[in-house]
Design an enzyme around this catalytic site. Structure first.
Site, PDB file in Angstrom:
ATOM      1  N   SER A 110       0.847  -1.193   0.000  1.00 25.22           N
ATOM      2  CA  SER A 110       0.000   0.000   0.000  1.00 25.22           C
ATOM      3  C   SER A 110       0.878   1.236   0.000  1.00 25.22           C
ATOM      4  CB  SER A 110      -0.902   0.003   1.241  1.00 25.22           C
ATOM      5  OG  SER A 110      -1.527   1.262   1.431  1.00 25.22           O
ATOM      6  N   TYR A 145      -1.907  -0.551  10.414  1.00 24.59           N
ATOM      7  CA  TYR A 145      -2.043  -0.971   9.017  1.00 24.59           C
ATOM      8  C   TYR A 145      -0.806  -0.576   8.216  1.00 24.59           C
ATOM      9  CZ  TYR A 145      -3.668  -1.077   4.181  1.00 24.59           C
ATOM     10  OH  TYR A 145      -3.788  -1.314   2.828  1.00 24.59           O
TER      11      TYR A 145
END
Length: 258
Positions: free
Chosen positions: A152, A165
């Site tokens: 990501s 995350y």
């Protein structure tokens, strides 16, 4: 990318896609099948996988559904053994299963912390452990194999309340770089894909109100990426000449500044 990718550029290859019951994984499985790969779709929701296989086969592709939780190492190994038995092993692995649960660290949402670590890191490792021998074997026989991990943009940039995350995705990116050093000499290409915001089920799992408001607000200022955008990138990476390896690909919505 579609103009540079042959319609049958992956003919003869066996692709395993995790997190295939929705979003990026689902779109990638369909796209890889359209490029000629035999596709093994792996996720927990057997009903969604069977529907996906039916669509792929209706379009003339070949697919196999294997229901498994990537956090269960034994289940993943059993899936890998079946791929070896039925298809002779995988030469393309898209390691995509993951979850995003942002929240301020002071909320001490330890259950969500652990869930992200279990799925985004341990699950990724379970899949790599089960399928890397197949990738190495295929590369030795055919001259190339591919391991593509979904990371990501959060691995690189700072997003308030996304600390856990982001940490898991930083692991994915950095680990992929190291793995490329180990496996590249064996003709296994390792790539990390770092998307910005993609419209998938990930957003529906978010429970923190502040994060939900931030996500909703972002829709007013930009057009999010679609799962098909990432799927085309996966197909592009796997279709490159064996001598070419894009080790890290960042894919951003045009309107997302960081």
């Amino acid at each position: 990318m579609t103009t540079q990718t042959s319609r049958r550029s992956l003919a003869g290859r066996v692709a395993v896609v995790t997190g295939a019951s929705s979003g990026i994984g689902e779109a990638s499985a369909e796209h890889l099948a359209s490029l000629g790969a035999r596709v093994v779709v792996l996720a927990r929701r057997a009903d969604r996988l069977e529907q996906l296989v039916a669509r792929i086969e209706k379009d003339g592709g070949q697919a196999l559904a294997l229901a498994a939780d990537v956090t269960d190492a034994a289940a993943v190994q059993a899936a890998a053994d079946r791929v070896a038995a039925e298809f002779g092993g995988a030469d393309l692995l898209f390691n995509n299963a993951g979850v995003m649960l942002p929240a301020p660290i002071e909320e001490l949402a330890t259950g969500q912390w652990q869930h992200q670590i279990d799925l985004n890191i341990t699950g990724l490792m379970n899949v790599i452990g089960a399928f890397t021998p197949q990738l190495v074997k295929a590369a030795a026989e055919r001259g190339v194999a591919d391991l593509i991990n979904t990371s990501s943009i959060a691995a690189q940039n700072i997003f308030p309340n996304f600390a856990v995350y982001s940490g898991t995705k930083a692991y994915v990116t950095h680990f992929s770089r190291h793995l490329r050093v180990e496996l590249g000499a064996k003709k296994v290409r390792v790539s990390a894909i770092e998307p910005g915001i993609v419209g998938t089920e990930l957003q529906s799992h978010v429970t923190d109100q502040g994060a939900l408001e931030w996500l909703d607000g972002s829709k007013e200022t930009m057009e999010w990426l679609a799962p098909q955008d990432i799927a085309q990138t996966v197909g592009f990476l796997a279709s490159l000449p064996p001598r070419v390896n894009l080790q890290q690909v960042t894919i951003m919505p045009t309107g997302q500044p960081s």
